[in-house]
Design a protein around this motif. Sequence first.
Motif, PDB file in Angstrom:
ATOM      1  N   PRO A  66       0.797  -1.262  -0.164  1.00  0.00           N
ATOM      2  CA  PRO A  66       0.000  -0.046   0.335  1.00  0.00           C
ATOM      3  C   PRO A  66       0.852   1.304   0.072  1.00  0.00           C
ATOM      4  O   PRO A  66       0.431   2.228  -0.350  1.00  0.00           O
ATOM      5  CB  PRO A  66      -0.880  -0.200   1.385  1.00  0.00           C
ATOM      6  CG  PRO A  66      -0.833  -1.650   1.593  1.00  0.00           C
ATOM      7  CD  PRO A  66       0.394  -2.095   1.075  1.00  0.00           C
ATOM      8  N   LEU A  67       2.093   1.115   0.693  1.00  0.00           N
ATOM      9  CA  LEU A  67       2.894   2.510   0.489  1.00  0.00           C
ATOM     10  C   LEU A  67       4.027   2.260  -0.748  1.00  0.00           C
ATOM     11  O   LEU A  67       4.932   3.248  -0.604  1.00  0.00           O
ATOM     12  CB  LEU A  67       3.556   2.466   1.986  1.00  0.00           C
ATOM     13  CG  LEU A  67       2.913   2.530   3.096  1.00  0.00           C
ATOM     14  CD1 LEU A  67       3.645   2.845   4.414  1.00  0.00           C
ATOM     15  CD2 LEU A  67       2.139   3.899   3.002  1.00  0.00           C
ATOM     16  N   TYR A  96      10.046  -0.987  -6.434  1.00  0.00           N
ATOM     17  CA  TYR A  96       8.698  -0.491  -5.414  1.00  0.00           C
ATOM     18  C   TYR A  96       7.627   0.122  -6.534  1.00  0.00           C
ATOM     19  O   TYR A  96       6.567  -0.050  -6.174  1.00  0.00           O
ATOM     20  CB  TYR A  96       9.036   0.643  -4.270  1.00  0.00           C
ATOM     21  CG  TYR A  96       9.496  -0.145  -3.241  1.00  0.00           C
ATOM     22  CD1 TYR A  96       8.483  -1.067  -2.410  1.00  0.00           C
ATOM     23  CD2 TYR A  96      10.829   0.061  -2.474  1.00  0.00           C
ATOM     24  CE1 TYR A  96       8.872  -1.668  -1.222  1.00  0.00           C
ATOM     25  CE2 TYR A  96      11.079  -0.605  -1.436  1.00  0.00           C
ATOM     26  CZ  TYR A  96      10.345  -1.299  -0.702  1.00  0.00           C
ATOM     27  OH  TYR A  96      10.458  -2.019   0.338  1.00  0.00           O
ATOM     28  N   LEU A  97       8.328   0.562  -7.705  1.00  0.00           N
ATOM     29  CA  LEU A  97       7.397   1.249  -8.627  1.00  0.00           C
ATOM     30  C   LEU A  97       6.379   0.009  -9.125  1.00  0.00           C
ATOM     31  O   LEU A  97       5.403   0.237  -9.601  1.00  0.00           O
ATOM     32  CB  LEU A  97       8.284   2.064  -9.669  1.00  0.00           C
ATOM     33  CG  LEU A  97       7.423   2.569 -10.750  1.00  0.00           C
ATOM     34  CD1 LEU A  97       6.481   3.799 -10.095  1.00  0.00           C
ATOM     35  CD2 LEU A  97       8.469   3.326 -11.715  1.00  0.00           C
ATOM     36  N   ARG A  98       7.170  -1.242  -9.452  1.00  0.00           N
ATOM     37  CA  ARG A  98       6.513  -2.367  -9.985  1.00  0.00           C
ATOM     38  C   ARG A  98       5.471  -2.978  -9.209  1.00  0.00           C
ATOM     39  O   ARG A  98       4.422  -3.106  -9.467  1.00  0.00           O
ATOM     40  CB  ARG A  98       7.619  -3.344 -10.149  1.00  0.00           C
ATOM     41  CG  ARG A  98       8.445  -3.320 -11.393  1.00  0.00           C
ATOM     42  CD  ARG A  98       9.174  -4.672 -11.920  1.00  0.00           C
ATOM     43  NE  ARG A  98       9.926  -5.074 -10.585  1.00  0.00           N
ATOM     44  CZ  ARG A  98      11.446  -4.568 -10.591  1.00  0.00           C
ATOM     45  NH1 ARG A  98      11.796  -3.589 -11.569  1.00  0.00           N
ATOM     46  NH2 ARG A  98      12.056  -5.050  -9.786  1.00  0.00           N
ATOM     47  N   TYR A 103      -0.256  -3.023  -7.238  1.00  0.00           N
ATOM     48  CA  TYR A 103      -1.086  -3.003  -6.272  1.00  0.00           C
ATOM     49  C   TYR A 103      -2.294  -2.198  -6.938  1.00  0.00           C
ATOM     50  O   TYR A 103      -3.480  -2.389  -6.328  1.00  0.00           O
ATOM     51  CB  TYR A 103      -0.666  -2.234  -4.898  1.00  0.00           C
ATOM     52  CG  TYR A 103      -1.359  -1.833  -3.833  1.00  0.00           C
ATOM     53  CD1 TYR A 103      -1.548  -2.844  -2.861  1.00  0.00           C
ATOM     54  CD2 TYR A 103      -1.894  -0.669  -3.614  1.00  0.00           C
ATOM     55  CE1 TYR A 103      -2.477  -2.517  -2.027  1.00  0.00           C
ATOM     56  CE2 TYR A 103      -2.684  -0.401  -2.711  1.00  0.00           C
ATOM     57  CZ  TYR A 103      -3.037  -1.575  -1.588  1.00  0.00           C
ATOM     58  OH  TYR A 103      -3.879  -1.138  -0.584  1.00  0.00           O
ATOM     59  N   ALA A 104      -2.100  -1.023  -7.507  1.00  0.00           N
ATOM     60  CA  ALA A 104      -3.184  -0.298  -8.080  1.00  0.00           C
ATOM     61  C   ALA A 104      -4.087  -1.343  -9.077  1.00  0.00           C
ATOM     62  O   ALA A 104      -5.311  -1.208  -9.019  1.00  0.00           O
ATOM     63  CB  ALA A 104      -2.375   0.869  -9.117  1.00  0.00           C
ATOM     64  N   LEU A 105      -3.209  -2.081  -9.644  1.00  0.00           N
ATOM     65  CA  LEU A 105      -4.361  -3.033 -10.744  1.00  0.00           C
ATOM     66  C   LEU A 105      -5.127  -3.889  -9.714  1.00  0.00           C
ATOM     67  O   LEU A 105      -6.256  -4.154 -10.092  1.00  0.00           O
ATOM     68  CB  LEU A 105      -3.334  -3.722 -11.520  1.00  0.00           C
ATOM     69  CG  LEU A 105      -3.788  -4.585 -12.691  1.00  0.00           C
ATOM     70  CD1 LEU A 105      -4.403  -3.831 -13.597  1.00  0.00           C
ATOM     71  CD2 LEU A 105      -2.836  -5.436 -13.499  1.00  0.00           C
ATOM     72  N   VAL A 112      -4.386   4.557 -13.120  1.00  0.00           N
ATOM     73  CA  VAL A 112      -2.962   4.678 -12.167  1.00  0.00           C
ATOM     74  C   VAL A 112      -1.844   3.605 -12.333  1.00  0.00           C
ATOM     75  O   VAL A 112      -0.711   3.945 -12.736  1.00  0.00           O
ATOM     76  CB  VAL A 112      -3.360   4.586 -10.603  1.00  0.00           C
ATOM     77  CG1 VAL A 112      -2.127   4.639  -9.655  1.00  0.00           C
ATOM     78  CG2 VAL A 112      -4.130   5.647 -10.418  1.00  0.00           C
ATOM     79  N   ALA A 113      -2.412   2.178 -12.633  1.00  0.00           N
ATOM     80  CA  ALA A 113      -1.393   1.324 -12.927  1.00  0.00           C
ATOM     81  C   ALA A 113      -0.716   1.255 -14.219  1.00  0.00           C
ATOM     82  O   ALA A 113       0.449   1.362 -14.267  1.00  0.00           O
ATOM     83  CB  ALA A 113      -2.110   0.043 -12.969  1.00  0.00           C
TER      84      ALA A 113
END
Length: 473
Positions: A66-67, A96-98, A103-105, A112-113
Amino acid sequence: MHTEAAYLFRHALLRDGAYQLQLPGERARMHSLAFEITEALAGGRAPATAWDEHTGWTIQPHSSDPLALELSEHAGLARDPAGPFDQTLREVECMYLRRAAEYALSRFRYEVAARLWERHAGLTSGAREAVSLHQAALAADAGTRTRGSEGLLRRALGIYRDLGLRRQEARVLGDLSNLQRETGLPGDAEQSLRLALRIARESGDRRLLGSILGSLATLCTDTSRTAEAEEAFAEALAIHREVGNRKHEGIVMGARAVLCLNTGRYEEAEALHESALAIHREVGDRRREGITLANLGNAYSRTGRYVEAERNYEAGLAIHHEVGDRMAVGVALGNLALLRQRQHELAAAEHLHVQALAVHREVGNRRSEGITLGNLAAIYEDTGRVNLVEPAYLESIALHRSAANPRFEGIHLCNYALHLLSVGRLEEGGARWRECARALRAIGDELTLRACAAELHEACARLGLPIPDDGRG
């Protein structure tokens, strides 16, 4: 302005001003500290995401997900611009970007994803850049199914071709063909699929071959090539079972159920939808669960079980809204509208068709746009708005032809012919009826042709008109 709002606005300006007053090296140090504290509070360093040239990254969930976006941004800004390039920080930023994109997906935040995967592509090169672009395209496609995804797919395709990575090229071609099919470009879709199919067979990748065959079968279903669709479905299903690909087994079963429904095999269609639904729930494919629930509603509607049909449409729509699948929302609204038409609730049906039409146009679903326009034309006819009938049918038929949808071209040519006969344009009505018969005979759809002929005979008897020649002789 409210006092608190004014305070917060000034506070944000002061915060940004104070930040900009720091020297670049000091800002980097603060981001490094923020990264360390946030990461520790989130459960420590997330495990590395395993990379494979053929399948991309394998990402296991972690408490920090989530972060992940915040962690990626801190890692990216923790590098001292005056110092040497820190490869370790770049790798952590990308990792962390991956995770943030995935996470957005998982939360159905497709835009966002897509944006995060495209940002990731800009930090990588070669096959990693291509995989990132492909993932961005799939995310962009999942919500609207069209917006922005074609350009991303073509960029990924170019990189894979430059690198000579043929299997990955075939995967992108398969997804490009699905996009082309959904946006009313069946010829382009078939060209992409045939090339992907050849590469998949040459590569010996059975999993890939099963996926491409399933897409080909769906295209053949849409273009009313029943025998070819059945053959491709059978081969795809056998391969998915051979390699244990349960997710795609469910997808193929649901797609074949649509073919069975279109060809009058209602019991088989219903059984296949039920089996597909069970698999989607088993593997946690929420989006396809919603699609299959709505498609099962079509089976109930065709067999006169309107209460069950409505329940399934509503359940499917709830999931479509939950996961943000706009194309599926439009299709389900159109099917619910058709149910209302069958129940002679014409005002409600028209309202739903208008909503569906807006969504079809928003996402570029020309095939469904044509179907909905033809259904609206029938409502205009039934409600006495004769001036609206012909333009709607003509636009509908033109869309069917451009999207290579001969089944609905025939259906709406029949309805248009009935309209022309009813207003005394007998010669034109007869000509449109012969076009209808030719279109349906060309695809071997005798079931639909018989239903259209029955409607024509009934209308002619009611109007006291001779039955037009169907052009058979």
